[in-house]
Design a protein around this motif. Sequence first.
Motif, PDB file in Angstrom:
ATOM      1  N   ALA A 344       6.759 -20.272   4.664  1.00 49.21           N
ATOM      2  CA  ALA A 344       6.772 -18.990   3.902  1.00 49.21           C
ATOM      3  C   ALA A 344       5.459 -18.078   4.030  1.00 49.21           C
ATOM      4  N   ILE A 345       4.260 -18.608   4.117  1.00 46.14           N
ATOM      5  CA  ILE A 345       3.013 -18.094   4.248  1.00 46.14           C
ATOM      6  C   ILE A 345       3.052 -17.505   5.520  1.00 46.14           C
ATOM      7  N   GLY A 346       3.385 -18.300   6.597  1.00 46.98           N
ATOM      8  CA  GLY A 346       3.344 -17.914   7.973  1.00 46.98           C
ATOM      9  C   GLY A 346       4.210 -16.739   8.273  1.00 46.98           C
ATOM     10  N   THR A 347       5.526 -16.820   7.527  1.00 48.34           N
ATOM     11  CA  THR A 347       6.485 -15.657   7.775  1.00 48.34           C
ATOM     12  C   THR A 347       5.973 -14.327   7.332  1.00 48.34           C
ATOM     13  N   PHE A 348       5.234 -14.342   6.301  1.00 45.29           N
ATOM     14  CA  PHE A 348       5.039 -12.979   5.604  1.00 45.29           C
ATOM     15  C   PHE A 348       4.145 -12.059   6.770  1.00 45.29           C
ATOM     16  N   GLU A 349       4.471 -10.944   6.667  1.00 49.11           N
ATOM     17  CA  GLU A 349       3.752 -10.053   7.911  1.00 49.11           C
ATOM     18  C   GLU A 349       2.555  -9.359   7.077  1.00 49.11           C
ATOM     19  N   TRP A 350       1.370 -10.258   6.923  1.00 52.27           N
ATOM     20  CA  TRP A 350       0.196  -9.844   6.276  1.00 52.27           C
ATOM     21  C   TRP A 350      -0.348  -8.253   6.839  1.00 52.27           C
ATOM     22  N   ALA A 351      -0.014  -8.404   8.074  1.00 50.52           N
ATOM     23  CA  ALA A 351      -0.473  -6.947   8.731  1.00 50.52           C
ATOM     24  C   ALA A 351       0.038  -5.724   8.119  1.00 50.52           C
ATOM     25  N   SER A 352       1.549  -5.861   7.431  1.00 46.77           N
ATOM     26  CA  SER A 352       2.239  -4.755   6.900  1.00 46.77           C
ATOM     27  C   SER A 352       1.500  -4.010   5.595  1.00 46.77           C
ATOM     28  N   ILE A 353       0.842  -5.101   5.042  1.00 44.98           N
ATOM     29  CA  ILE A 353      -0.097  -4.956   3.756  1.00 44.98           C
ATOM     30  C   ILE A 353      -1.336  -4.213   4.214  1.00 44.98           C
ATOM     31  N   ARG A 354      -1.907  -4.574   5.126  1.00 46.24           N
ATOM     32  CA  ARG A 354      -3.092  -3.897   5.494  1.00 46.24           C
ATOM     33  C   ARG A 354      -2.727  -2.458   6.256  1.00 46.24           C
ATOM     34  N   ALA A 355      -1.442  -2.287   6.662  1.00 48.47           N
ATOM     35  CA  ALA A 355      -1.230  -0.948   7.146  1.00 48.47           C
ATOM     36  C   ALA A 355      -0.569  -0.023   6.298  1.00 48.47           C
ATOM     37  N   ILE A 356      -0.766  -0.413   5.038  1.00 49.62           N
ATOM     38  CA  ILE A 356       0.107   0.498   4.107  1.00 49.62           C
ATOM     39  C   ILE A 356      -0.602   1.883   4.084  1.00 49.62           C
ATOM     40  N   GLY A 357      -1.883   1.829   4.289  1.00 51.11           N
ATOM     41  CA  GLY A 357      -2.536   3.310   4.259  1.00 51.11           C
ATOM     42  C   GLY A 357      -2.323   4.250   5.418  1.00 51.11           C
ATOM     43  N   ARG A 358      -2.025   3.376   6.431  1.00 53.28           N
ATOM     44  CA  ARG A 358      -1.910   4.042   7.667  1.00 53.28           C
ATOM     45  C   ARG A 358      -0.515   4.255   8.199  1.00 53.28           C
ATOM     46  N   MET A 359       0.417   3.793   7.332  1.00 57.80           N
ATOM     47  CA  MET A 359       2.069   4.013   7.905  1.00 57.80           C
ATOM     48  C   MET A 359       2.603   5.071   7.073  1.00 57.80           C
TER      49      MET A 359
END
Length: 401
Positions: A344-359
């Motif tokens: 589960a930890i490896g599946t989560f797209e942590w990059a999507s959290i960091r990209a919230i301000g840029r998307m």
Amino acid sequence: MKNLLNLYDRSKHINYWTEILSGLTVSLALVPEAIAFALIAGLSPLTGLYAAFSIGLITSLCGGRPGMISGATGAVAVVIVSLAQSHGVEYIFATVVLAGMIQMLAGALKLGKFIRLVPHSVMFGFVNGLAIVIFLTQLASFKVAGENGELGWMIGDQLNVMLGLVFLTMLIIWGLPKLTTAVPASLAAILVVSAVVLGLDIDTRNVGDISSIKGGFPPFHIPEVPFTLETLSIIFPYAFIVAGVGLIESLLTLNLIDEITETRGKSNKEAMAQGLANVVTGFCSGMGGCAMIGQSLINISSGARARLSGIVASVMLLVFIMYGAEYIEKMPIAALTGLMIMVAIGTFEWASIRAIGRMPTRDNLVGFLVAGITVLLHNLALAVLIGVIISALVFAWENAK
């Protein structure tokens, strides 16, 4: 001759040792999952195990995505549970056969390519929601039946032992790759934790506490249902939903593994293989299924990239059923729980959290919506369908302006 040379050239790049060990790891993780999904559908545990074997083997041999693992799944179990209660297991087998035929038709009509139209925001939401669902389902391992038969949370020493074994499993999976990659960390973690539990005679839940897995070779069995239009009217709605849910989940998994491995699978070929697998499974006393995202990620993260790992996983599962049940039933649930939490930890797209301000805000909203529906309804296909529709409407609105 050219095709044979290409096949030989690809085979030289296969790490057979990694493929075999990855397959063994996956086979161990398949056992409790298949049992649990069969019980959810109100069926015998062997119907789930037989489905995991036959579907896994056929899709590994004929599928369009090497390294992907298929078997009995919760998505299918949820669809067929009401039919199992109202008409019995024979109607389930007939439904699975019909669902397989529908999937093969979808593959023949080249409908698999449409999965490529799923937007990235929907994929992010799907993956993140899936990771949360995988984690939340592991919480059931921390519950036990009380004196009145109702499930309750573990307390005291029982909880401490469970937590300790889970954290030990996670520590091995996290730390071993930093020392060596000769053995898949997941397999090493399962073996070490099992050895600790058996060696120290630790009292903790094991696979045998869920159900016995002992059985024989999947028997060929023609579903005992009346071959009439009335039967068809009963099973067709269920078969259509099973086929649709199975294809969506399988092709989304294919898409996800494509991104992880930076390769490209064949969606239409996978649809044909999933259909053939379900047809065979329905005639072999199996409950049906599709791609298993958690087990596929275990396989890929262990280094497997070829068909051999899936073949090994399926064959070893059958060996466990026929000859090794008494040993596999001693495997602690804590080891598998720790493994799935790491997945589960490896599946989560942590990059999507960091990209919230840029998307764009609309993409963030779609991602959160898909993740929310996935978590609340545990229906991956519905979540993705709603996400695609909303993305299409937003796109149309933006172009209209």
